[in-house]
Design a protein around this motif. Structure first.
Motif, PDB file in Angstrom:
ATOM      1  N   VAL A   1       0.846  -1.201   0.000  1.00  0.00           N
ATOM      2  CA  VAL A   1       0.000   0.000   0.000  1.00  0.00           C
ATOM      3  C   VAL A   1       0.878   1.246   0.000  1.00  0.00           C
ATOM      4  O   VAL A   1       0.622   2.204  -0.748  1.00  0.00           O
ATOM      5  N   GLY A   2       1.939   1.237   0.808  1.00  0.00           N
ATOM      6  CA  GLY A   2       2.869   2.372   0.822  1.00  0.00           C
ATOM      7  C   GLY A   2       3.506   2.604  -0.542  1.00  0.00           C
ATOM      8  O   GLY A   2       3.695   3.743  -0.963  1.00  0.00           O
ATOM      9  N   LEU A   3       3.818   1.528  -1.231  1.00  0.00           N
ATOM     10  CA  LEU A   3       4.387   1.659  -2.574  1.00  0.00           C
ATOM     11  C   LEU A   3       3.370   2.230  -3.556  1.00  0.00           C
ATOM     12  O   LEU A   3       3.715   3.078  -4.383  1.00  0.00           O
ATOM     13  N   THR A   4       2.121   1.793  -3.463  1.00  0.00           N
ATOM     14  CA  THR A   4       1.119   2.297  -4.410  1.00  0.00           C
ATOM     15  C   THR A   4       0.740   3.742  -4.105  1.00  0.00           C
ATOM     16  O   THR A   4       0.444   4.506  -5.024  1.00  0.00           O
ATOM     17  N   THR A   5       0.766   4.131  -2.828  1.00  0.00           N
ATOM     18  CA  THR A   5       0.469   5.522  -2.487  1.00  0.00           C
ATOM     19  C   THR A   5       1.728   6.384  -2.527  1.00  0.00           C
ATOM     20  O   THR A   5       1.649   7.597  -2.370  1.00  0.00           O
TER      21      THR A   5
ATOM     22  N   TRP B   1       6.514  -5.871  -6.960  1.00  0.00           N
ATOM     23  CA  TRP B   1       5.922  -6.246  -8.250  1.00  0.00           C
ATOM     24  C   TRP B   1       4.399  -6.313  -8.154  1.00  0.00           C
ATOM     25  O   TRP B   1       3.688  -5.915  -9.082  1.00  0.00           O
ATOM     26  N   THR B   2       3.897  -6.813  -7.033  1.00  0.00           N
ATOM     27  CA  THR B   2       2.449  -6.875  -6.842  1.00  0.00           C
ATOM     28  C   THR B   2       1.858  -5.467  -6.836  1.00  0.00           C
ATOM     29  O   THR B   2       0.851  -5.198  -7.502  1.00  0.00           O
ATOM     30  N   ALA B   3       2.496  -4.566  -6.105  1.00  0.00           N
ATOM     31  CA  ALA B   3       2.041  -3.182  -6.076  1.00  0.00           C
ATOM     32  C   ALA B   3       2.112  -2.560  -7.466  1.00  0.00           C
ATOM     33  O   ALA B   3       1.192  -1.841  -7.893  1.00  0.00           O
ATOM     34  N   SER B   4       3.162  -2.859  -8.205  1.00  0.00           N
ATOM     35  CA  SER B   4       3.314  -2.345  -9.568  1.00  0.00           C
ATOM     36  C   SER B   4       2.198  -2.834 -10.477  1.00  0.00           C
ATOM     37  O   SER B   4       1.651  -2.078 -11.288  1.00  0.00           O
ATOM     38  N   ALA B   5       1.859  -4.115 -10.339  1.00  0.00           N
ATOM     39  CA  ALA B   5       0.791  -4.682 -11.168  1.00  0.00           C
ATOM     40  C   ALA B   5      -0.544  -4.000 -10.879  1.00  0.00           C
ATOM     41  O   ALA B   5      -1.325  -3.731 -11.797  1.00  0.00           O
ATOM     42  N   LEU B   6      -0.800  -3.717  -9.599  1.00  0.00           N
ATOM     43  CA  LEU B   6      -2.050  -3.053  -9.241  1.00  0.00           C
ATOM     44  C   LEU B   6      -2.096  -1.639  -9.779  1.00  0.00           C
ATOM     45  O   LEU B   6      -3.138  -1.186 -10.271  1.00  0.00           O
ATOM     46  N   ARG B   7      -0.989  -0.921  -9.689  1.00  0.00           N
ATOM     47  CA  ARG B   7      -0.945   0.452 -10.224  1.00  0.00           C
ATOM     48  C   ARG B   7      -1.146   0.438 -11.733  1.00  0.00           C
ATOM     49  O   ARG B   7      -1.901   1.238 -12.272  1.00  0.00           O
TER      50      ARG B   7
ATOM     51  N   GLY C   1      -2.545  -1.963 -13.509  1.00  0.00           N
ATOM     52  CA  GLY C   1      -3.902  -2.420 -13.787  1.00  0.00           C
ATOM     53  C   GLY C   1      -4.925  -1.323 -13.571  1.00  0.00           C
ATOM     54  O   GLY C   1      -5.886  -1.184 -14.330  1.00  0.00           O
ATOM     55  N   GLY C   2      -4.716  -0.522 -12.539  1.00  0.00           N
ATOM     56  CA  GLY C   2      -5.613   0.602 -12.292  1.00  0.00           C
ATOM     57  C   GLY C   2      -5.573   1.619 -13.415  1.00  0.00           C
ATOM     58  O   GLY C   2      -6.605   2.144 -13.836  1.00  0.00           O
ATOM     59  N   ALA C   3      -4.380   1.895 -13.924  1.00  0.00           N
ATOM     60  CA  ALA C   3      -4.260   2.835 -15.042  1.00  0.00           C
ATOM     61  C   ALA C   3      -4.949   2.278 -16.285  1.00  0.00           C
ATOM     62  O   ALA C   3      -5.646   2.999 -17.009  1.00  0.00           O
ATOM     63  N   TYR C   4      -4.774   0.983 -16.529  1.00  0.00           N
ATOM     64  CA  TYR C   4      -5.438   0.337 -17.667  1.00  0.00           C
ATOM     65  C   TYR C   4      -6.956   0.418 -17.527  1.00  0.00           C
ATOM     66  O   TYR C   4      -7.664   0.868 -18.431  1.00  0.00           O
TER      67      TYR C   4
ATOM     68  N   GLY D   1      -8.179   3.901 -17.672  1.00  0.00           N
ATOM     69  CA  GLY D   1      -7.968   4.442 -19.013  1.00  0.00           C
ATOM     70  C   GLY D   1      -9.190   4.270 -19.892  1.00  0.00           C
ATOM     71  O   GLY D   1      -9.454   5.083 -20.786  1.00  0.00           O
ATOM     72  N   ARG D   2      -9.968   3.221 -19.635  1.00  0.00           N
ATOM     73  CA  ARG D   2     -11.201   3.008 -20.402  1.00  0.00           C
ATOM     74  C   ARG D   2     -12.178   4.146 -20.207  1.00  0.00           C
ATOM     75  O   ARG D   2     -12.996   4.421 -21.080  1.00  0.00           O
ATOM     76  N   LEU D   3     -12.074   4.827 -19.061  1.00  0.00           N
ATOM     77  CA  LEU D   3     -12.960   5.973 -18.840  1.00  0.00           C
ATOM     78  C   LEU D   3     -12.720   7.078 -19.861  1.00  0.00           C
ATOM     79  O   LEU D   3     -13.631   7.820 -20.201  1.00  0.00           O
ATOM     80  N   GLY D   4     -11.468   7.176 -20.325  1.00  0.00           N
ATOM     81  CA  GLY D   4     -11.172   8.164 -21.363  1.00  0.00           C
ATOM     82  C   GLY D   4     -12.004   7.930 -22.612  1.00  0.00           C
ATOM     83  O   GLY D   4     -12.476   8.870 -23.249  1.00  0.00           O
TER      84      GLY D   4
END
Length: 113
Positions: free
Chosen positions: A55-59, A87-93, A95-98, A101-104
């Protein structure tokens, strides 16, 4: 944010919390201690600390990364476990951007029907 991080002296800035809202600070400390109690929880402390590190890495909170990665190691986490946490935190970040991104496409109407 890491430019401002100073493990040795940043604690002195807790004065405002201690002087103006000591009741809230005490309640937060008790809550935090309960969450990270060494025993009495279903999830082992090492895993709770690794979750907190992720969580600290993602925030991108340097204080959380410092505190919880060190606490995870103290609780028995290995270098590989810290790497997999990152790596898990990276995947979540990512994935969240992906996903967001569909909202665009959705919000602009630029999509195929």
């Amino acid at each position: 944010m890491t430019d401002f991080f100073d493990r040795e002296t940043d604690g002195k800035y807790d004065r405002a919390y201690k002087e103006t809202t000591p009741d809230i600070l005490k309640a937060f400390g008790e809550f935090n201690n309960a969450v990270f109690a060494s025993e009495g929880r279903e999830i082992p402390l090492k895993y709770r600390e690794l979750i907190a590190c992720a969580v600290g890495l993602t925030t991108q909170c340097a204080y959380c990364i410092d505190a919880h990665s060190n606490a995870a190691v103290k609780a028995g986490a290995t270098e590989t476990e810290l790497a997999e946490t990152a790596w898990t935190a990276s995947a979540l970040r990512a994935g969240g951007a992906y996903a967001h991104g569909r909202l665009g496409f959705k919000l602009t109407g630029v999509h195929e029907h």
